[in-house]
Motif scaffolding. Structure first.
Motif, PDB file in Angstrom:
ATOM      1  N   LEU A  84       6.049   1.414   7.244  1.00 19.28           N
ATOM      2  CA  LEU A  84       5.533   0.205   6.580  1.00 19.28           C
ATOM      3  C   LEU A  84       5.869  -1.074   7.352  1.00 19.28           C
ATOM      4  N   GLU A 112       6.553 -10.889   5.715  1.00 22.27           N
ATOM      5  CA  GLU A 112       5.875 -10.456   6.934  1.00 22.27           C
ATOM      6  C   GLU A 112       4.595 -11.275   7.126  1.00 22.27           C
ATOM      7  N   THR A 126       0.850  -1.207   0.000  1.00 19.77           N
ATOM      8  CA  THR A 126       0.000   0.000   0.000  1.00 19.77           C
ATOM      9  C   THR A 126       0.878   1.247   0.000  1.00 19.77           C
ATOM     10  N   CYS A 153       4.089  -4.159  14.120  1.00 24.34           N
ATOM     11  CA  CYS A 153       5.138  -4.065  13.089  1.00 24.34           C
ATOM     12  C   CYS A 153       6.523  -4.258  13.695  1.00 24.34           C
TER      13      CYS A 153
HETATM   14  P1  NDP Z   1      -2.862  -1.746   4.828  1.00 23.43           P
HETATM   15  O1  NDP Z   1      -1.725  -1.228   4.045  1.00 23.43           O
HETATM   16  O2  NDP Z   1      -3.753  -2.749   4.205  1.00 23.43           O
HETATM   17  O3  NDP Z   1      -3.801  -0.562   5.314  1.00 23.43           O
HETATM   18  C1  NDP Z   1      -3.355   0.544   6.055  1.00 23.43           C
HETATM   19  C2  NDP Z   1      -4.327   1.692   5.856  1.00 23.43           C
HETATM   20  O4  NDP Z   1      -4.280   2.111   4.508  1.00 23.43           O
HETATM   21  C3  NDP Z   1      -5.768   1.306   6.125  1.00 23.43           C
HETATM   22  O5  NDP Z   1      -6.457   2.412   6.674  1.00 23.43           O
HETATM   23  C4  NDP Z   1      -6.271   0.988   4.737  1.00 23.43           C
HETATM   24  O6  NDP Z   1      -7.656   1.074   4.642  1.00 23.43           O
HETATM   25  C5  NDP Z   1      -5.566   2.083   3.944  1.00 23.43           C
HETATM   26  N1  NDP Z   1      -5.462   1.849   2.510  1.00 23.43           N
HETATM   27  C6  NDP Z   1      -5.484   0.669   1.836  1.00 23.43           C
HETATM   28  N2  NDP Z   1      -5.391   0.895   0.498  1.00 23.43           N
HETATM   29  C7  NDP Z   1      -5.288   2.238   0.329  1.00 23.43           C
HETATM   30  C8  NDP Z   1      -5.179   3.093  -0.811  1.00 23.43           C
HETATM   31  N3  NDP Z   1      -5.169   2.642  -2.062  1.00 23.43           N
HETATM   32  N4  NDP Z   1      -5.096   4.426  -0.603  1.00 23.43           N
HETATM   33  C9  NDP Z   1      -5.103   4.934   0.643  1.00 23.43           C
HETATM   34  N5  NDP Z   1      -5.251   4.179   1.754  1.00 23.43           N
HETATM   35  C10 NDP Z   1      -5.326   2.841   1.615  1.00 23.43           C
HETATM   36  O7  NDP Z   1      -2.231  -2.307   6.180  1.00 23.43           O
HETATM   37  P2  NDP Z   1      -2.992  -3.058   7.348  1.00 23.43           P
HETATM   38  O8  NDP Z   1      -4.135  -2.232   7.837  1.00 23.43           O
HETATM   39  O9  NDP Z   1      -3.245  -4.460   6.906  1.00 23.43           O
HETATM   40  O10 NDP Z   1      -1.902  -3.013   8.504  1.00 23.43           O
HETATM   41  C11 NDP Z   1      -0.902  -3.947   8.637  1.00 23.43           C
HETATM   42  C12 NDP Z   1       0.413  -3.432   8.064  1.00 23.43           C
HETATM   43  O11 NDP Z   1       0.777  -2.215   8.713  1.00 23.43           O
HETATM   44  C13 NDP Z   1       1.552  -4.385   8.307  1.00 23.43           C
HETATM   45  O12 NDP Z   1       2.326  -4.499   7.140  1.00 23.43           O
HETATM   46  C14 NDP Z   1       2.370  -3.698   9.382  1.00 23.43           C
HETATM   47  O13 NDP Z   1       3.716  -4.046   9.391  1.00 23.43           O
HETATM   48  C15 NDP Z   1       2.168  -2.267   9.038  1.00 23.43           C
HETATM   49  N6  NDP Z   1       2.456  -1.436  10.211  1.00 23.43           N
HETATM   50  C16 NDP Z   1       3.575  -0.642  10.198  1.00 23.43           C
HETATM   51  C17 NDP Z   1       3.924   0.101  11.309  1.00 23.43           C
HETATM   52  C18 NDP Z   1       5.109   0.996  11.301  1.00 23.43           C
HETATM   53  O14 NDP Z   1       5.146   1.908  12.132  1.00 23.43           O
HETATM   54  N7  NDP Z   1       6.086   0.839  10.425  1.00 23.43           N
HETATM   55  C19 NDP Z   1       3.116   0.047  12.535  1.00 23.43           C
HETATM   56  C20 NDP Z   1       1.964  -0.786  12.422  1.00 23.43           C
HETATM   57  C21 NDP Z   1       1.656  -1.512  11.293  1.00 23.43           C
HETATM   58  P3  NDP Z   1      -8.566  -0.265   4.877  1.00 23.43           P
HETATM   59  O15 NDP Z   1      -8.022  -1.007   6.030  1.00 23.43           O
HETATM   60  O16 NDP Z   1      -9.875   0.306   5.165  1.00 23.43           O
HETATM   61  O17 NDP Z   1      -8.476  -1.008   3.589  1.00 23.43           O
END
Ligand code: NDP
Length: 479
Positions: free
Chosen positions: A249, A383, A230, A282
């Motif tokens: 990420l 992951e 994403t 993460c």
């Molecule tokens: P996603 O990438 O699926 O989603 C994250 C957010 O982005 C959600 O609100 C999602 O909406 C939104 N999103 C999805 N597609 C789009 C788009 N095309 N445009 C804009 N926004 C979009 O991640 P997850 O929610 O599954 O979370 C898990 C991931 O997050 C893991 O990879 C984890 O490692 C990472 N993470 C990283 C951290 C860090 O600080 N580096 C901390 C915590 C997690 P929706 O869910 O409604 O689809």
């Protein structure tokens, strides 16, 4: 329960009247509806945010700070309500929501409410040219904050608090899977006196609502936490519009254990760093490397401790491992367990779904430890983001350093040793934005937070976050 968008200080239904189901991970039941917002809702949020700017950025630092600290106090006084909501929405043990998620969300507002009053900019006297340079740090305008489901309110506020403190107006989207505490936050912001339009919370799918935020030409900066794929997509969409981007990420973090460590501390913390929040952090140390001389002992002790973890309903205070966030996520994690078996991984414990009496349709999984023989196998490279860790031995510092760095990610690394020189050598060479030595997830909000390689671009935390949410302008005066 009906969740609504929070736009211009008002709770509103989505314009097109489209809704999504919200599931409870603990029992698999639908318990609410959330807006499936369209680009028209995002546009409304933008109009509200735009009309609140620049007056919010011109509000005195003391007044902004007071409001943020008030939000923090209201979160603290509503701790039980927020913790219950977070646990119900996400499946995490209520004890974790009470002790970590909600207190840290409150700390985010308190910290940035205070930090903004200390945020100074530099000046440089150009001696010989008779000039003085100073730097203005100006709010960007309307910014977008998009957060994931694993630490819902904690990560949502980690972005919103510095964005607001720096004087921006915000359009924020929580994950569609965990919208509840973000919804409750709106009410608190109004109570705390945040002016209408300064914060707008829009719910919906990433691919529609999120996409409308990142595509909006006048939302000038995006702070995103979520998956690497994403993040790459957001970077592609945002680049032609020259948006400022912060991308936090994925991770596949090494937990490196040397024989000279404090064993008891290491063992207890390694269980936590592997399985806290069902392994859905993460920063979890999902690849455990153990020095060969203590490998067999560690294996026995670690597995014994993991087997003692109680998988159960999140509202039960005894529960260590709650439910995974969603059915598709549970299935994805289970697939990785099959992949491990096909790749010759040995399941030392766990690996199966758990049926919790009375909540048979919940998304429960045993904490799983997999012994791997090849650090390049898929379960050691990709992951998984669930209660699954790999373990393998190493024979030298060089070997473990190579294996630790041989993944596409670079978020955090944990090191267990009492050897100072080795600590310095390894910390210098590990590919990661955060190194913990003899501890894990000990956070000081003043420190920079973020990853390298596929774990992201940019840093949040402390003044780094305030720098991200402001534009620097140099003023040079000849005298
Ligand atoms: P996603 O990438 O699926 O989603 C994250 C957010 O982005 C959600 O609100 C999602 O909406 C939104 N999103 C999805 N597609 C789009 C788009 N095309 N445009 C804009 N926004 C979009 O991640 P997850 O929610 O599954 O979370 C898990 C991931 O997050 C893991 O990879 C984890 O490692 C990472 N993470 C990283 C951290 C860090 O600080 N580096 C901390 C915590 C997690 P929706 O869910 O409604 O689809």
């Amino acid at each position: 329960m009906i969740i609504q968008n929070y736009i211009n200080g008002q709770f509103q239904d989505p314009i097109q009247d489209q809704w999504l189901d919200n599931y409870c991970p603990a029992n698999g039941e639908v318990y609410g509806r959330i807006p499936n917002s369209s680009s028209a809702d995002v546009e409304n949020a933008y109009i509200a945010a735009k009309s609140a700017f620049p007056s919010w950025s011109q509000t005195s630092l003391e007044a902004r700070s007071r409001i943020l600290i008030k939000i923090s106090e209201l979160l603290e006084s509503n701790l039980e309500k927020f913790a219950e909501a977070e646990s119900r929405d996400n499946g995490k043990p209520i004890s974790l929501a009470k002790s970590v998620d909600i207190p840290r969300a409150a700390s985010n507002f308190r910290f940035f409410g205070n930090a903004i009053t200390q945020f100074a900019s530099e000046s440089h006297e150009s001696i010989g040219s008779n000039a003085i340079n100073y730097t203005l740090r100006q709010a960007i305008g309307v910014v977008g904050c998009i957060s994931p489901w694993n630490l819902p309110l904690y990560l949502f506020t980690w972005k919103i608090a510095p964005a607001l403190a720096a004087g921006n107006c915000v359009i924020a989207k929580p994950s569609e899977v965990t919208p509840l505490t973000a919804y409750l936050l709106g009410e608190i912001c109004t109570q705390a006196g945040l002016p209408n339009g300064v914060l707008n919370i829009v719910h919906g799918l990433g691919t529609t609502t999120g996409q409308a935020i990142i595509e909006h030409p006048n939302i000038k900066a995006i702070s995103f936490t979520g998956g690497t794929a994403t993040g790459a997509h957001i970077a592609r969409v945002a680049a032609p519009m020259f948006k400022k981007l912060s991308l936090e990420l994925g991770g596949k973090n090494p937990n490196i254990i040397f024989a000279d460590c404090d064993y008891k501390d290491m063992l207890e913390t390694s269980v936590r760093s592997s399985f806290a929040n069902q392994g859905q952090i993460c920063l979890c140390g999902s690849r455990i490397f153990v020095e060969a001389s203590i490998y067999e002992k560690f294996k026995i002790d670690f597995v014994e401790k993991v087997k003692q973890l109680k998988v159960g309903h999140p509202s039960n205070d005894e529960t260590n491992i709650g439910a995974l966030v969603s059915k598709p996520h549970l299935e994805k994690v289970m697939e990785f367990i099959d992949i491990a078996k096909n790749e010759d991984g040995k399941i030392l414990c766990g690996g199966n779904k758990v049926t919790v009496k009375g909540f048979e349709d919940g998304y429960y999984l045993e904490p799983t430890v997999i012994e791997v023989h090849n650090d390049e196998c898929r379960v050691n490279q990709e992951e998984i983001f669930g209660p699954v860790v790999t373990i393998m031995p190493f024979h030298s510092e060089d070997e473990v350093l190579q294996m630790a760095n041989k993944v596409k990610y670079g978020l955090s690394a944990t090191l267990w040793t009492n050897n100072l020189k080795r600590t310095m050598r390894m910390s210098n060479q590990l590919h990661a934005g955060i190194i913990w030595v003899n501890t894990w997830m000990l956070r000081d909000l003043r420190t920079p937070f973020g990853g390298v390689k596929a774990s992201g671009v940019g840093r949040e935390g402390g003044f780094e976050a305030l720098r991200f949410f402001t534009e620097a302008k140099n003023v040079c005066i000849k005298y």
